[in-house]
Scaffold this motif. Structure first.
Motif, PDB file in Angstrom:
ATOM      1  N   TYR A 259       0.923  -1.845   0.281  1.00  0.00           N
ATOM      2  CA  TYR A 259       0.734  -0.945   1.420  1.00  0.00           C
ATOM      3  C   TYR A 259       0.567   0.507   0.993  1.00  0.00           C
ATOM      4  CZ  TYR A 259       1.582  -4.758   4.649  1.00  0.00           C
ATOM      5  OH  TYR A 259       1.473  -5.921   5.351  1.00  0.00           O
ATOM      6  N   ILE A 260       1.177   0.897  -0.133  1.00  0.00           N
ATOM      7  CA  ILE A 260       0.915   2.244  -0.656  1.00  0.00           C
ATOM      8  C   ILE A 260      -0.523   2.331  -1.146  1.00  0.00           C
ATOM      9  CG2 ILE A 260       1.472   3.854  -2.532  1.00  0.00           C
ATOM     10  CD1 ILE A 260       4.370   3.059  -2.297  1.00  0.00           C
ATOM     11  N   GLU A 261      -1.001   1.286  -1.812  1.00  0.00           N
ATOM     12  CA  GLU A 261      -2.363   1.296  -2.338  1.00  0.00           C
ATOM     13  C   GLU A 261      -3.399   1.405  -1.231  1.00  0.00           C
ATOM     14  OE1 GLU A 261      -3.162   1.435  -5.464  1.00  0.00           O
ATOM     15  OE2 GLU A 261      -5.341   1.314  -5.165  1.00  0.00           O
ATOM     16  N   VAL A 262      -3.197   0.661  -0.110  1.00  0.00           N
ATOM     17  CA  VAL A 262      -4.187   0.685   0.982  1.00  0.00           C
ATOM     18  C   VAL A 262      -3.947   1.822   1.960  1.00  0.00           C
ATOM     19  CG1 VAL A 262      -4.557  -1.794   0.787  1.00  0.00           C
ATOM     20  CG2 VAL A 262      -2.851  -0.946   2.420  1.00  0.00           C
ATOM     21  N   GLY A 263      -2.895   2.623   1.727  1.00  0.00           N
ATOM     22  CA  GLY A 263      -2.658   3.817   2.545  1.00  0.00           C
ATOM     23  C   GLY A 263      -1.901   3.568   3.831  1.00  0.00           C
ATOM     24  N   GLU A 264      -1.298   2.380   4.022  1.00  0.00           N
ATOM     25  CA  GLU A 264      -0.495   2.110   5.218  1.00  0.00           C
ATOM     26  C   GLU A 264       0.952   2.512   4.929  1.00  0.00           C
ATOM     27  OE1 GLU A 264      -3.187  -1.781   6.381  1.00  0.00           O
ATOM     28  OE2 GLU A 264      -1.055  -1.787   6.870  1.00  0.00           O
ATOM     29  N   LEU A 265       1.176   3.833   4.960  1.00  0.00           N
ATOM     30  CA  LEU A 265       2.444   4.375   4.474  1.00  0.00           C
ATOM     31  C   LEU A 265       3.608   4.067   5.413  1.00  0.00           C
ATOM     32  CD1 LEU A 265       1.220   7.819   3.093  1.00  0.00           C
ATOM     33  CD2 LEU A 265       1.511   5.648   1.910  1.00  0.00           C
ATOM     34  N   HIS A 266       3.351   3.963   6.717  1.00  0.00           N
ATOM     35  CA  HIS A 266       4.441   3.649   7.642  1.00  0.00           C
ATOM     36  C   HIS A 266       5.011   2.259   7.338  1.00  0.00           C
ATOM     37  CE1 HIS A 266       6.769   3.609  11.340  1.00  0.00           C
ATOM     38  NE2 HIS A 266       6.268   2.397  11.603  1.00  0.00           N
ATOM     39  N   THR A 267       4.109   1.287   7.120  1.00  0.00           N
ATOM     40  CA  THR A 267       4.559  -0.067   6.779  1.00  0.00           C
ATOM     41  C   THR A 267       5.252  -0.076   5.418  1.00  0.00           C
ATOM     42  OG1 THR A 267       2.661  -0.936   8.004  1.00  0.00           O
ATOM     43  CG2 THR A 267       3.828  -2.464   6.550  1.00  0.00           C
ATOM     44  N   ALA A 268       4.696   0.698   4.476  1.00  0.00           N
ATOM     45  CA  ALA A 268       5.309   0.784   3.146  1.00  0.00           C
ATOM     46  C   ALA A 268       6.740   1.299   3.243  1.00  0.00           C
ATOM     47  CB  ALA A 268       4.481   1.701   2.240  1.00  0.00           C
ATOM     48  N   LYS A 269       6.986   2.311   4.119  1.00  0.00           N
ATOM     49  CA  LYS A 269       8.331   2.881   4.253  1.00  0.00           C
ATOM     50  C   LYS A 269       9.304   1.851   4.823  1.00  0.00           C
ATOM     51  CE  LYS A 269      11.207   6.346   3.918  1.00  0.00           C
ATOM     52  NZ  LYS A 269      12.429   5.751   4.407  1.00  0.00           N
ATOM     53  N   GLU A 270       8.831   0.999   5.740  1.00  0.00           N
ATOM     54  CA  GLU A 270       9.692  -0.046   6.285  1.00  0.00           C
ATOM     55  C   GLU A 270      10.141  -1.004   5.177  1.00  0.00           C
ATOM     56  OE1 GLU A 270       7.430  -1.879   9.352  1.00  0.00           O
ATOM     57  OE2 GLU A 270       7.715  -0.262  10.809  1.00  0.00           O
ATOM     58  N   TYR A 271       9.211  -1.387   4.300  1.00  0.00           N
ATOM     59  CA  TYR A 271       9.564  -2.269   3.186  1.00  0.00           C
ATOM     60  C   TYR A 271      10.479  -1.565   2.194  1.00  0.00           C
ATOM     61  CZ  TYR A 271       6.477  -6.143   4.405  1.00  0.00           C
ATOM     62  OH  TYR A 271       5.901  -7.222   5.011  1.00  0.00           O
ATOM     63  N   ARG A 297       6.063   7.339  -5.520  1.00  0.00           N
ATOM     64  CA  ARG A 297       4.654   7.090  -5.199  1.00  0.00           C
ATOM     65  C   ARG A 297       4.390   7.262  -3.704  1.00  0.00           C
ATOM     66  NH1 ARG A 297       3.287   1.401  -7.863  1.00  0.00           N
ATOM     67  NH2 ARG A 297       1.277   1.818  -6.885  1.00  0.00           N
ATOM     68  N   TYR A 298       5.375   6.846  -2.907  1.00  0.00           N
ATOM     69  CA  TYR A 298       5.236   6.990  -1.454  1.00  0.00           C
ATOM     70  C   TYR A 298       5.114   8.467  -1.080  1.00  0.00           C
ATOM     71  CZ  TYR A 298       6.942   7.318   3.401  1.00  0.00           C
ATOM     72  OH  TYR A 298       7.088   7.639   4.708  1.00  0.00           O
ATOM     73  N   TYR A 299       6.019   9.308  -1.599  1.00  0.00           N
ATOM     74  CA  TYR A 299       5.965  10.734  -1.270  1.00  0.00           C
ATOM     75  C   TYR A 299       4.755  11.410  -1.897  1.00  0.00           C
ATOM     76  CZ  TYR A 299      10.589  10.543   0.870  1.00  0.00           C
ATOM     77  OH  TYR A 299      11.633  10.276   1.689  1.00  0.00           O
ATOM     78  N   LEU A 300       4.324  10.920  -3.071  1.00  0.00           N
ATOM     79  CA  LEU A 300       3.123  11.475  -3.693  1.00  0.00           C
ATOM     80  C   LEU A 300       1.905  11.197  -2.815  1.00  0.00           C
ATOM     81  CD1 LEU A 300       2.300  12.942  -6.300  1.00  0.00           C
ATOM     82  CD2 LEU A 300       1.822  10.719  -7.300  1.00  0.00           C
ATOM     83  N   LYS A 301       1.854   9.983  -2.251  1.00  0.00           N
ATOM     84  CA  LYS A 301       0.748   9.631  -1.371  1.00  0.00           C
ATOM     85  C   LYS A 301       0.781  10.477  -0.088  1.00  0.00           C
ATOM     86  CE  LYS A 301      -2.507   6.273  -1.174  1.00  0.00           C
ATOM     87  NZ  LYS A 301      -3.385   5.851  -2.265  1.00  0.00           N
ATOM     88  N   LYS A 302       1.996  10.811   0.369  1.00  0.00           N
ATOM     89  CA  LYS A 302       2.139  11.648   1.572  1.00  0.00           C
ATOM     90  C   LYS A 302       1.974  13.130   1.261  1.00  0.00           C
ATOM     91  CE  LYS A 302       4.858  10.930   4.932  1.00  0.00           C
ATOM     92  NZ  LYS A 302       6.076  10.885   5.765  1.00  0.00           N
TER      93      LYS A 302
END
Length: 696
Positions: A259-271, A297-302
């Motif tokens: 989900y980080i790779e495809v840019g779905e960060l909200h779903t990534a944060k839930e996981y 990586r999550y915060y870097l993407k954000k």
């Protein structure tokens, strides 16, 4: 960034259960534990008591490490007292396993090595497989990756000798992880698939699940996101059959990466929140570093760069504390990107430097060599199997011919005894049959010759493939590291001059300008070499020989490098011989320019460089001679090999890649000559190459 599936020991616990006959239990342990504790008090056979201690240690390993070690130590003490070698080796194995689960991998290695000594003495191949696999995994945490790989290969060899397939899955998975570390994702994918095939044959559900996750990581790196999601969903389907906390954590981490790779960060944060909760229930928290990494990586993407920097620093510090260096380079790279996002280019450059140091610390060149040797051994084994099969076919053919001959002889005697009248008819039939056999023999012989020809071509293709791999590795290494560095310097200094006005009038202004000049020059020179090299590899470079005086090339390059030489107080002298050669002018000019640049780079201040030429029959020997720092025999041996790294700094810290000499060698060969070098450390170097003399 790739992530190794850190499940090898979970897999090995299942493997070890097969060896010692102890079932792996992940739920409802308490009744079984109580039953075993009661059995200890009633059992009188010492060896059986040891087996019960081992069983208790195995049950406790995932729920209470302290109790697991305690029972393993009891088993060890009693085994040594009664000289029960199998129990002693098994207890040492379990102690090593629990130490690894608690993060103490150095004592884990020590106990495993003792276990290997015992199992080698007792010739227990199954236990040796488990020990070498675990020892390979433990060494992979540290700096000696080649040793880890060798242990894995040793386990594979024992598996093949003992005709056991279950250990091969772990070997293939770990070999895949080394290709993953080298960013060779297609090769990595191939070995994970081989591991999955083994696990499918053996019905190992745990390993199938983990290999689905590993395949998903590889597919993400290959930008095949939909296929990666399919692999993760297959792993999710198998999760209920595994029924352990660590397996669920690994599957969840895989979905986070997707989900980080495809840019779905909200779903990534839930996981991410889910995996943090799961890890808090896992003792010890062995996935903490991975969680820091994914949060970073999550915060870097954000583009929340400060949070990313904070979390990557945690991941780096914890990795260093635990002496686990296998992904340290990746963490530094991500940290560099976060600093660059805040326009902190100096810190970004420092992190890039640390990333490269961490990468080189694990000796990637030696890993590449070890993998090349492994692939060569595998190819050799396949060749031997082909030869054995051919011998078996030949033997079967001979037996068939002998059987046919006996049958014919018997038939002939019987025919003579039964009826002489049928002799003529029999001879006619026999002649016809012999003709058919001759046709069949010729067919088989042609097929044999075709097979031998194919084997020769296969060996040639293998050598060409190795050379192409080495060429590709060199090209990617230069682009990934050497070509990137000059631009980082240019960006950092120009940004400093743009934002810090007082720097323009400071005493360091000239130093900064010189730094920009050297970085730009280095980058341009490397890019030019890369372009020339790529033209030689693709066959697009034109070869246009013509007669010209070599003295003209000397003068052009002396004038071109005069100012650079003056900065070191170096004098350049030219041979008085004005010989005419028949060669490609541009190629010869490139060769002389490159060798003269190297001579200046590795000459001391106030040095002397000579451009010489002398006739030798129909060839002209051109020499670029300096009295600089010289070279060792080992360095000379690897100078013209694309697969070897011969980078070193000049006397004024000038950078180089070694690619220029590879191009010189290519151009000299195209012009029908040879190139060689004479050098001693501290005595300077003399580079010689030969060119055809012009007939006019």
């Amino acid at each position: 960034m790739p992530m190794k599936i850190r499940t090898n020991h979970i897999i090995l616990s299942v493997l070890f259960a097969c060896i010692i006959g102890v079932p792996t239990v992940f739920g409802k342990e308490t009744p079984k534990i109580d039953s075993l504790k009661a059995a200890v008090n009633t059992e009188t056979d010492a060896e059986k008591i040891v087996d019960i201690y081992i069983h208790l240690s195995s049950l406790y390993e995932n729920i209470n490490p302290d109790s697991s070690i305690s029972y393993a130590e009891k088993a060890l003490e009693l085994s040594q007292k009664i000289n029960y070698k199998y129990g002693e080796g098994t207890a040492l194995f379990l102690i090593s396993y629990v130490y690894d689960q608690t993060g103490d991998w150095l004592p884990a290695i020590s106990n495993l090595e003792q276990a290997i000594t015992i199992f080698t003495e007792t010739k227990d191949s199954l236990s040796l497989i488990a020990c070498y696999l675990n020892l390979g995994v433990l060494h992979s945490y540290g700096k000696d990756q080649v040793q880890a790989l060798n242990y894995m290969i040793k386990a594979k060899n024992i598996c093949e000798e003992a005709n056991k397939t279950y250990g091969l899955s772990v070997v293939y998975s770990n070999i895949a992880s080394y290709y993953e570390y080298l960013r060779e994702y297609r090769s990595s994918f191939r070995y994970y698939e081989k591991a999955f095939e083994v696990d499918t044959l053996t019905g190992n559900i745990d390993n199938q699940c983990f290999n689905h996750i590993a395949l998903a990581y590889n597919l993400l790196k290959l930008k095949q996101n939909e296929e990666a999601l399919l692999q993760l969903n297959e792993a999710l389907k198998l999760l209920p059959q595994i029924n352990n906390n660590q397996g669920e954590i690994l599957v969840t981490l895989g979905f986070i990466a997707y989900y980080i790779e495809v840019g779905e960060l909200h779903t990534a944060k839930e996981y991410i929140d889910r995996v943090i909760e799961l890890n808090s229930k896992n003792r010890p928290n062995k996935f903490t570093v991975d969680i820091y990494n994914f949060l970073g990586r999550y915060y870097l993407k954000k583009q929340e760069f400060k949070n990313a920097i904070r979390l990557y620093n945690k991941a780096i510090n914890l990795s260093i504390e635990q002496e686990k260096y296998d992904y340290l380079s990746d963490y530094y790279n991500e940290l560099s990107e976060a600093h660059a996002g805040l326009q902190q280019y100096q810190q970004a450059y420092e992190m890039q430097t640390k990333a490269r140091e961490a990468y080189e610390m694990l000796k990637p060149d030696e890993i590449i060599q070890a993998l090349s040797n492994f692939e060569a051994d595998e190819a050799s084994k396949a060749e031997r199997n082909k030869i054995l099969l051919e011998q078996q076919l030949t033997s079967a053919k001979n037996e068939s011919e002998e059987f046919k001959f006996r049958a014919k002889a018997g038939l002939a005697i019987t025919a003579l005894v039964i009826v002489m009248v049928a002799l003529i008819f029999f001879l006619i039939l026999r002649k016809k049959h012999l003709n058919e056999l001759k046709v069949n023999y010729n067919t088989i012989n042609r097929q044999k010759l075709l097979l031998e020809d194919n084997l020769v071509k296969l060996a040639e293709d293998e050598q060409n493939l190795k050379k192409l791999n080495a060429t590709k590795d060199k090209f990617f290494s230069i682009i990934a590291h050497d070509l990137k560095n000059p631009f980082n310097v240019l960006i950092g200094i120009s940004d400093l001059l743009r934002n810090e006005k007082e720097a323009r009038n400071s005493d360091d202004f000239d130093v900064l300008i010189n730094g920009m000049y050297h970085a730009a020059t280095s980058g341009y020179e490397l890019l030019e070499n890369l372009l020339e090299w790529s033209r030689t590899q693709t066959g697009t470079i034109k070869f246009e020989p013509q007669p010209f005086f070599i003295h003209k090339v000397f003068e052009i390059n002396k004038d071109l490098n005069l100012e650079v030489a003056k900065t070191k107080g170096i004098t350049i002298s030219i041979s008085e011989i004005k010989a005419m050669v028949y060669a490609d002018f541009d190629m010869v000019n490139f060769i002389v320019r490159n060798l003269l640049n190297n001579a200046i780079k590795f000459s001391n201040n106030n040095g002397k460089i000579e451009l010489l030429a002398k006739r030798d029959d129909k060839m002209l020997i051109v020499t670029v001679k300096d009295n600089g720092i010289g070279m060792s025999p080992e360095l000379i041996e690897n100078l013209f090999k694309i697969e070897k790294s011969v980078q070193r700094e000049g006397t004024a810290n000038e950078k180089g890649t070694g690619l220029g000499l590879i191009l010189c060698q290519e151009f000299v060969k195209i012009n029908g000559g040879n190139i060689w070098v004479n050098s001693e450390i501290g005595q300077g170097s003399s580079f010689h190459f030969s060119l055809p003399l012009s007939l006019s």
